[in-house]
Design a protein around this motif. Structure first.
Motif, PDB file in Angstrom:
ATOM      1  N   PHE A  57      -9.590   2.666   2.590  1.00 31.53           N
ATOM      2  CA  PHE A  57      -9.768   2.727   1.138  1.00 31.53           C
ATOM      3  C   PHE A  57     -10.197   4.151   0.806  1.00 31.53           C
ATOM      4  CE2 PHE A  57      -9.993  -1.803   1.713  1.00 31.53           C
ATOM      5  CZ  PHE A  57      -9.484  -2.332   0.542  1.00 31.53           C
ATOM      6  N   ASP A  58      -9.225   4.992   0.451  1.00 26.46           N
ATOM      7  CA  ASP A  58      -9.530   6.373   0.071  1.00 26.46           C
ATOM      8  C   ASP A  58      -8.451   6.883  -0.878  1.00 26.46           C
ATOM      9  OD1 ASP A  58      -7.325   7.206   1.649  1.00 26.46           O
ATOM     10  OD2 ASP A  58      -8.591   7.574   3.396  1.00 26.46           O
TER      11      ASP A  58
ATOM     12  N   HIS B  57       0.874  -1.172   0.000  1.00 29.97           N
ATOM     13  CA  HIS B  57       0.000   0.000   0.000  1.00 29.97           C
ATOM     14  C   HIS B  57       0.911   1.221   0.000  1.00 29.97           C
ATOM     15  CE1 HIS B  57      -2.227  -3.254   1.923  1.00 29.97           C
ATOM     16  NE2 HIS B  57      -3.325  -2.667   1.486  1.00 29.97           N
ATOM     17  N   ILE B  58       0.429   2.328  -0.533  1.00 31.11           N
ATOM     18  CA  ILE B  58       1.167   3.580  -0.446  1.00 31.11           C
ATOM     19  C   ILE B  58       0.256   4.609   0.199  1.00 31.11           C
ATOM     20  CG2 ILE B  58       2.262   5.474  -1.722  1.00 31.11           C
ATOM     21  CD1 ILE B  58       3.145   3.409  -3.802  1.00 31.11           C
ATOM     22  N   VAL B  59       0.769   5.236   1.252  1.00 28.79           N
ATOM     23  CA  VAL B  59       0.058   6.299   1.956  1.00 28.79           C
ATOM     24  C   VAL B  59       0.645   7.619   1.461  1.00 28.79           C
ATOM     25  CG1 VAL B  59      -0.560   7.271   4.199  1.00 28.79           C
ATOM     26  CG2 VAL B  59      -0.176   4.792   3.976  1.00 28.79           C
ATOM     27  N   ILE B  60      -0.204   8.448   0.874  1.00 29.47           N
ATOM     28  CA  ILE B  60       0.245   9.735   0.333  1.00 29.47           C
ATOM     29  C   ILE B  60       0.114  10.799   1.410  1.00 29.47           C
ATOM     30  CG2 ILE B  60      -0.182  11.510  -1.419  1.00 29.47           C
ATOM     31  CD1 ILE B  60      -1.297   9.209  -3.197  1.00 29.47           C
ATOM     32  N   ASP B  61       1.217  11.476   1.680  1.00 26.47           N
ATOM     33  CA  ASP B  61       1.280  12.563   2.666  1.00 26.47           C
ATOM     34  C   ASP B  61       0.771  12.115   4.044  1.00 26.47           C
ATOM     35  OD1 ASP B  61       2.408  14.339   0.824  1.00 26.47           O
ATOM     36  OD2 ASP B  61       0.436  14.925   0.074  1.00 26.47           O
ATOM     37  N   GLY B  62       1.132  10.933   4.426  1.00 31.63           N
ATOM     38  CA  GLY B  62       0.778  10.415   5.744  1.00 31.63           C
ATOM     39  C   GLY B  62       1.879   9.502   6.247  1.00 31.63           C
ATOM     40  N   THR B  63       1.703   8.973   7.450  1.00 27.09           N
ATOM     41  CA  THR B  63       2.720   8.110   8.043  1.00 27.09           C
ATOM     42  C   THR B  63       2.264   6.658   7.998  1.00 27.09           C
ATOM     43  OG1 THR B  63       1.797   8.368  10.259  1.00 27.09           O
ATOM     44  CG2 THR B  63       3.483   9.961   9.585  1.00 27.09           C
ATOM     45  N   PHE B  64       3.068   5.797   8.627  1.00 25.16           N
ATOM     46  CA  PHE B  64       2.747   4.377   8.672  1.00 25.16           C
ATOM     47  C   PHE B  64       1.416   4.143   9.388  1.00 25.16           C
ATOM     48  CE2 PHE B  64       4.844   5.124  12.684  1.00 25.16           C
ATOM     49  CZ  PHE B  64       4.181   4.279  13.569  1.00 25.16           C
TER      50      PHE B  64
END
Length: 194
Positions: free
Chosen positions: A135-136, A119-126
């Protein structure tokens, strides 16, 4: 002629390994080996091998099987292939990533020990260990066991956090995350907040 071994996948109760003997096994000619590996009981793949080939196959499977204890350097986790931390990228770019110590598996295959997907979190942390990954628009899911994906971002600084999770999208936590910064567009960026 060489002795035969019949390997049956998906026939053991509770996913355990078991050896069963057939009447010919009692005579030393062949044996039936049940090696369920997370497959449903109704799935059977019956293959005939020589006893020596089956032994070699079993040894090779044990030696190459990826599980948490099998990372060569003992450091399980995820890593970025590209982009590199601090890279200047276009608004649409391809990200490539990998995992050490675990195997990639599609979410559709269900929970399996030692497997997951990216998964890749954009502009966020783990995402905390055990928490479901949302799911967003800021949480990209690669549930088909992809090793790369196309990302489109607005110009400016951004962080990308690679996060590994199980088939239920439950995070493996900080140990299985890696955050990088990228600058999107042609203009230089001030460092993004990690």
């Amino acid at each position: 002629a060489m002795d035969e071994v019949i390997i049956v996948r998906g026939c053991c109760e509770g996913g355990s390994r078991a050896r069963t003997s057939s009447s010919s096994a009692a005579r030393g000619r062949s044996a039936r080996v049940c090696v369920a590996q997370g497959l449903s009981r109704d799935v059977e793949a019956v293959v005939t091998f020589t006893r020596n080939a089956a032994f070699a196959l079993g040894v090779a499977a044990v030696m190459t099987s990826a599980s948490p204890a099998m990372a060569k350097d003992g450091k399980n986790g995820v890593y970025w292939v590209s982009p590199q931390d601090g890279a200047q990228v276009e608004e649409e770019f391809t990200a490539k990533f990998g995992v050490k110590g675990y195997e990639l598996a599609p979410a559709s295959e269900g929970l399996q020990e030692g497997t997951g997907h990216h998964h890749i979190v954009i502009d966020g942390t783990f995402v905390e260990k055990g928490q479901a990954i949302p799911f967003d628009d800021t949480h990209l899911h690669y549930g088909k066991a992809q090793k790369e994906g196309i990302i489109k971002l607005s110009p400016g600084p951004h962080t990308l956090t690679l996060q590994f999770a199980n088939a239920k999208h439950e995070s493996f936590g900080q140990k299985f995350s890696k955050t990088i910064s990228v600058c999107v567009g042609a203009e230089p960026c001030a460092p993004a907040k990690k």
